[in-house]
Motif scaffolding. Structure first.
Motif, short mmCIF file in Angstrom:
data_model
loop_
_atom_site.label_atom_id
_atom_site.label_comp_id
_atom_site.label_asym_id
_atom_site.label_seq_id
_atom_site.Cartn_x
_atom_site.Cartn_y
_atom_site.Cartn_z
N PHE A 44 5.46 14.00 -58.77
CA PHE A 44 4.91 15.13 -58.04
C PHE A 44 5.97 16.16 -57.68
CE2 PHE A 44 1.49 12.00 -56.65
CZ PHE A 44 0.59 12.47 -57.58
N ALA A 45 7.20 15.72 -57.43
CA ALA A 45 8.27 16.66 -57.10
C ALA A 45 8.60 17.56 -58.29
CB ALA A 45 9.51 15.91 -56.65
N ALA A 179 -0.49 22.54 -55.55
CA ALA A 179 0.96 22.53 -55.41
C ALA A 179 1.38 21.99 -54.05
CB ALA A 179 1.53 23.94 -55.63
N VAL A 180 0.71 22.46 -53.00
CA VAL A 180 1.02 22.01 -51.65
C VAL A 180 0.75 20.52 -51.50
CG1 VAL A 180 0.35 22.23 -49.22
CG2 VAL A 180 0.67 24.28 -50.61
N ALA A 186 4.60 13.84 -52.85
CA ALA A 186 5.97 13.43 -53.13
C ALA A 186 6.67 12.96 -51.87
CB ALA A 186 6.74 14.60 -53.76
N LEU A 187 6.47 13.66 -50.76
CA LEU A 187 7.08 13.25 -49.49
C LEU A 187 6.53 11.90 -49.03
CD1 LEU A 187 7.18 16.58 -47.42
CD2 LEU A 187 9.07 15.41 -48.58
N LEU A 216 3.77 16.36 -67.30
CA LEU A 216 3.09 17.51 -67.89
C LEU A 216 1.62 17.23 -68.17
CD1 LEU A 216 3.19 20.35 -69.09
CD2 LEU A 216 3.92 19.33 -71.26
N ALA A 217 1.36 16.26 -69.05
CA ALA A 217 -0.01 16.02 -69.51
C ALA A 217 -0.81 15.14 -68.56
CB ALA A 217 0.02 15.37 -70.90
N GLY A 218 -0.14 14.35 -67.74
CA GLY A 218 -0.86 13.45 -66.84
C GLY A 218 -0.91 13.92 -65.42
N THR A 219 -0.19 15.00 -65.08
CA THR A 219 -0.14 15.46 -63.69
C THR A 219 -0.37 16.96 -63.59
OG1 THR A 219 1.46 13.70 -63.21
CG2 THR A 219 1.24 15.46 -61.59
N LEU A 220 0.54 17.73 -64.15
CA LEU A 220 0.52 19.18 -63.99
C LEU A 220 -0.81 19.79 -64.44
CD1 LEU A 220 2.26 21.60 -63.14
CD2 LEU A 220 3.03 21.78 -65.50
N LEU A 221 -1.19 19.52 -65.68
CA LEU A 221 -2.42 20.12 -66.23
C LEU A 221 -3.70 19.53 -65.64
CD1 LEU A 221 -1.41 20.55 -69.98
CD2 LEU A 221 -1.57 22.31 -68.22
#
Length: 338
Positions: A44-45, A179-180, A186-187, A216-221
């Motif tokens: 996540f970070a 994003a938030v 992550a924290l 990338l493919a498993g989190t961001l998108l």
């Protein structure tokens, strides 16, 4: 326009479900290097700053205590539990239990009054869940009761998060909010990572590549696509597309880990797709019939005096876009939640 919005939202949810199907096998490989807490923090970070850059204009509005707390639980705690479960059980078992999330979303939505589903949709939920059982029913090596219990706990918290998230998304930029919440997730993983200690260097490039693909493919998108799609549909409808995750996860597990995937699993995949089709079908709206009055040989339209007066009184009020893309007349009372 509303139909286009719905189709765009459904497309985003389909893409998110397919990409999320890669998370279980990718996490399984990455966990050979990073423990569960560290994997949560790094995952996540690394993704949060990229989403924050894209949606930087709306970030300040998304920094609220409720959104941060939901992110810490729905992202951090869910993935920590999930990582621990994936590490302790087989890919097929993990995919099977994750497949229970859509049905749990529908149950929690109905129990809390935040959503409703018609009989056809409930048949779809049941079919999709049955299909998940068929797909992953073959099991796989390395499954444990403790790992399955951790996966179930993760699924319950995840389903609750999906229901709550639909309320938090109103008036927010989905990308900024994601994003938030990833930052908060992550924290939330930091205390667990501290307990685990500093990880050693990777023994090969495979877990490093899996981690990059997971980010990338498993989190961001998928998280961004799901948040965007969920902001435009009801929570139980968005949850239905999570059934794609175990389908893709089981197929990937068969290729990468040797889990069984034959005619039975193929049949289960078709059942999952059929269930999603039923559960995502729009409800039929009742047709409003005009009130008429037959007099003598002709037909005269009879207007309801109270309704006509209400329409005249409301004609001067401004109309505001509602939470589902429709419009409602502004007044002292908010529109009902769907």
């Amino acid at each position: 326009m509303q139909l286009v919005r719905r189709h765009s939202a459904l497309f985003a949810l389909v893409a998110a479900g397919l990409l999320w199907g890669l998370t279980v096998p990718l996490s399984k490989v990455a966990l050979d290097w990073l423990p569960g807490g560290w994997l949560t923090v790094v995952r996540f970070a690394a993704a949060a700053p990229l989403l924050a850059l894209v949606s930087r204009r709306d970030l300040r509005r998304a920094f609220t205590p409720k959104i941060l707390f939901a992110g810490a639980i729905g992202y951090g705690v869910v993935v920590i539990l999930q990582n621990a479960g994936i590490h302790a059980t087989s890919v097929s078992h993990a995919a099977l239990i994750i497949g229970a999330v859509p049905a749990l979303v529908a149950l929690i939505s109905a129990a809390t009054g935040k959503g409703s589903a018609g009989p056809l949709a409930w048949v779809g939920f049941a079919l999709a869940l049955a299909g998940v059982g068929i797909v992953a029913g073959g099991g796989g090596g390395g499954a444990t009761l403790g790992g399955d219990a951790l996966m179930l706990a993760s699924s319950v918290v995840s389903a609750t998060f999906v229901v709550v998230q639909s309320q938090l998304l109103r008036g927010q930029n989905p990308i900024a909010m994601t994003a938030v919440q990833m930052f908060a997730g992550a924290l939330a993983g930091v205390p667990n990572a501290i307990v685990e200690g500093v990880p050693a260097a990777p023994a090969s490039l495979a877990p490093v590549a899996a981690l990059l693909a997971l980010i990338l493919a498993g989190t961001l998108l998928p998280f961004a696509l799901f948040a965007w799609g969920q902001s435009r549909v009801a929570p139980q409808l968005a949850g239905a597309f999570l059934n794609l995750e175990p389908l893709v996860g089981a197929a990937t597990g068969a290729l990468a880990f040797g889990d069984p995937f034959g005619p039975v699993q193929l049949l289960g995949g078709l059942v999952i797709l059929s269930g999603i089709a039923l559960s995502t079908a729009p409800k039929r709206k009742p047709v409003a019939l005009a009130v008429t009055d037959r007099r003598h040989e002709g037909r005269t339209h009879r207007t309801h005096p109270v309704r006509s007066a209400a329409r005249r009184d409301a004609s001067h009020l401004p109309h505001t876009e509602g939470p589902r893309g429709g419009s409602y007349v502004s007044s002292s009372n908010p529109p009902p939640s769907h």
